[in-house]
Design a protein around this motif. Structure first.
Motif, short mmCIF file in Angstrom:
data_model
loop_
_atom_site.label_atom_id
_atom_site.label_comp_id
_atom_site.label_asym_id
_atom_site.label_seq_id
_atom_site.Cartn_x
_atom_site.Cartn_y
_atom_site.Cartn_z
N HIS A 1 2.13 19.31 20.33
CA HIS A 1 1.75 20.71 20.62
C HIS A 1 0.44 20.79 21.39
O HIS A 1 -0.41 21.63 21.14
N SER A 2 0.28 19.87 22.36
CA SER A 2 -0.98 19.88 23.12
C SER A 2 -1.03 21.10 24.04
O SER A 2 -0.02 21.73 24.35
N SER B 1 5.27 15.17 10.95
CA SER B 1 5.52 13.76 10.61
C SER B 1 4.99 13.46 9.22
O SER B 1 5.67 12.82 8.41
N GLY C 1 2.51 10.38 22.88
CA GLY C 1 1.64 9.26 23.26
C GLY C 1 1.65 8.17 22.20
O GLY C 1 0.66 7.48 22.01
N LYS C 2 2.80 8.03 21.50
CA LYS C 2 2.96 6.93 20.53
C LYS C 2 4.25 6.20 20.86
O LYS C 2 5.35 6.80 20.80
N ILE D 1 3.71 8.39 27.91
CA ILE D 1 3.43 7.21 28.75
C ILE D 1 2.54 6.30 27.91
O ILE D 1 1.42 6.68 27.57
N THR E 1 6.06 15.71 37.88
CA THR E 1 4.79 16.38 37.55
C THR E 1 3.88 16.45 38.78
O THR E 1 3.29 17.49 39.08
P1 NDP Z 1 -2.31 14.87 23.23
O1 NDP Z 1 -2.92 13.67 22.56
O2 NDP Z 1 -3.15 15.96 23.71
O3 NDP Z 1 -1.23 15.49 22.21
C1 NDP Z 1 -0.38 14.69 21.45
C2 NDP Z 1 0.41 15.57 20.52
O4 NDP Z 1 1.22 14.73 19.70
C3 NDP Z 1 -0.46 16.38 19.57
O5 NDP Z 1 0.04 17.69 19.53
C4 NDP Z 1 -0.30 15.67 18.24
O6 NDP Z 1 -0.36 16.54 17.14
C5 NDP Z 1 1.09 15.13 18.35
N1 NDP Z 1 1.28 13.98 17.48
C6 NDP Z 1 0.48 12.91 17.29
N2 NDP Z 1 1.02 12.06 16.42
C7 NDP Z 1 2.19 12.59 16.04
C8 NDP Z 1 3.21 12.17 15.15
N3 NDP Z 1 3.12 11.01 14.49
N4 NDP Z 1 4.27 12.98 15.00
C9 NDP Z 1 4.38 14.15 15.65
N5 NDP Z 1 3.45 14.59 16.53
C10 NDP Z 1 2.37 13.82 16.71
O7 NDP Z 1 -1.40 14.26 24.37
P2 NDP Z 1 -0.81 14.93 25.72
O8 NDP Z 1 0.01 16.13 25.39
O9 NDP Z 1 -1.88 15.04 26.70
O10 NDP Z 1 0.14 13.75 26.19
C11 NDP Z 1 1.21 13.29 25.39
C12 NDP Z 1 1.85 12.08 26.07
O11 NDP Z 1 2.41 12.50 27.30
C13 NDP Z 1 0.89 10.96 26.43
O12 NDP Z 1 1.57 9.73 26.32
C14 NDP Z 1 0.54 11.21 27.88
O13 NDP Z 1 0.18 10.04 28.56
C15 NDP Z 1 1.85 11.74 28.37
N6 NDP Z 1 1.74 12.62 29.53
C16 NDP Z 1 2.61 12.42 30.55
C17 NDP Z 1 2.60 13.22 31.65
C18 NDP Z 1 3.61 12.99 32.72
O14 NDP Z 1 3.54 13.60 33.76
N7 NDP Z 1 4.62 12.16 32.50
C19 NDP Z 1 1.62 14.30 31.80
C20 NDP Z 1 0.82 14.52 30.63
C21 NDP Z 1 0.87 13.68 29.53
P3 NDP Z 1 -1.77 16.91 16.43
O15 NDP Z 1 -2.58 17.62 17.48
O16 NDP Z 1 -1.33 17.78 15.33
O17 NDP Z 1 -2.38 15.61 16.05
#
Ligand code: NDP
Length: 288
Positions: free
Chosen positions: A167-168, A194, A214-215, A235, A269
């Motif tokens: 939910h970023s 989770s 991002g995991k 990624i 993107t």
């Molecule tokens: P952020 O770190 O800002 O957000 C990650 C989100 O994942 C948060 O909402 C977090 O929740 C949630 N999260 C973390 N751990 C878990 C879990 N175990 N179960 C469920 N939800 C979880 O990352 P971004 O949104 O910036 O990026 C996400 C991924 O997308 C990254 O790998 C990034 O590299 C990739 N990306 C790819 C792009 C593309 O063009 N292909 C562009 C932008 C990003 P909480 O906040 O509650 O911890």
């Protein structure tokens, strides 16, 4: 049956062709092309890697793109002054401030200084608010790329169960608004989902699953509903490999459509940023 791969390069190529045509019309009418500035604070690797992809695509489409690298220790006030100068420059049509910024800088505070009509990534609070009302043409690039991939399947979203994991501010939250505008039934999962042991329940009933966490391989292929559309935004560098947030090979056995990582959401993107540059230019020229 194996999922059909949603090839980001192919989709990006189709969108690029349309944008090239728009640029050639703009050039004919206005005798100039949109100019965009990407401000990176500190010469860090991720800014340059992302910017290199943007530079390449901008060149292909015919957009004038400049990367402004400012010193890592620049005070926030000076960075804001720089943004304001660009706001006032009629030769600049689009501005973005690359994330991450150093810890002493508040990205929100700087983003809010970007002129609403030059805000390439839709990060100014006014544009975020307009998006909630469905009233902006500047859509954040990654959610726009996800929507383009889903639309490329031809499957209508109305009434579908869509589950977003993550939910970023740049992906999950804005995407949920776009999907609601399309009358999907949207569930947004995050870390606490989770922790509560509920992720599998939500994922397994998704007609459309979007994962942006991002995991590496957080989402197991076995969890995926048969014939789902799976968009993997993640990624992750694992050793020498880049992998997504979804277990790719296992997901391929269950999904109807699946984006690969790399080569899925990423290439689209970058193109969406250029689409926004053209939108911004056109609204500044009073064409809309
Ligand atoms: P952020 O770190 O800002 O957000 C990650 C989100 O994942 C948060 O909402 C977090 O929740 C949630 N999260 C973390 N751990 C878990 C879990 N175990 N179960 C469920 N939800 C979880 O990352 P971004 O949104 O910036 O990026 C996400 C991924 O997308 C990254 O790998 C990034 O590299 C990739 N990306 C790819 C792009 C593309 O063009 N292909 C562009 C932008 C990003 P909480 O906040 O509650 O911890």
């Amino acid at each position: 049956m194996s999922a059909q791969l949603l090839d980001g390069k192919v989709l990006a190529g189709k969108i690029k062709e349309k944008l090239k045509m728009q640029i050639s019309e703009i050039l004919k009418e206005k005798r100039r092309v949109p100019r965009v500035i990407n401000i990176a604070v500190g010469d860090h690797h991720s800014a340059c890697a992302y910017a290199n992809a943007q530079i390449r695509v901008a060149e292909e489409i015919g957009i004038d793109y400049k990367l402004d690298v400012l010193p890592a220790d620049i005070p926030q006030g000076k960075l804001i002054d720089h943004v304001r100068k660009l706001n006032l420059d009629p030769g600049v049509n689009g501005i973005m401030v690359h994330k991450p910024v150093p810890a002493h800088i508040d990205h929100h505070a700087v983003a809010n200084q970007i002129d609403v009509i030059k805000d390439l990534e839709g990060v100014n609070v006014v544009n975020i608010g307009k998006m909630m009302l469905g009233k902006t043409s500047i859509i954040p690039c990654t959610p726009a790329a996800v929507m383009a991939h889903i639309d490329s399947t031809g499957v209508p979203l109305r009434g579908k169960e869509v589950v977003i994991v993550g939910h970023s501010e740049i992906v999950g939250k804005p995407l949920s608004l776009l999907l609601l505008q399309r009358m999907a039934t949207v569930t947004v999962c995050h870390l606490a989902t989770s922790e509560a042991g509920k992720l599998i329940d939500h994922v397994s009933r998704a007609d459309v699953l979007v994962v942006a966490v991002g995991k590496p391989e957080l989402i197991k292929g076995q969890w995926i509903k048969k014939d789902a559309i799976v968009i993997d935004v993640g990624i992750n560098q694992v050793g020498s490999r880049i992998v997504g947030d979804v277990e790719f090979y296992a997901a391929q056995e269950k999904a109807a459509y699946l984006t690969p990582v790399p080569g899925g959401v990423g290439p689209v993107t970058v193109v969406m940023l250029m689409k926004n540059a053209i939108e911004a230019f056109s609204s500044q020229m009073g064409q809309r």
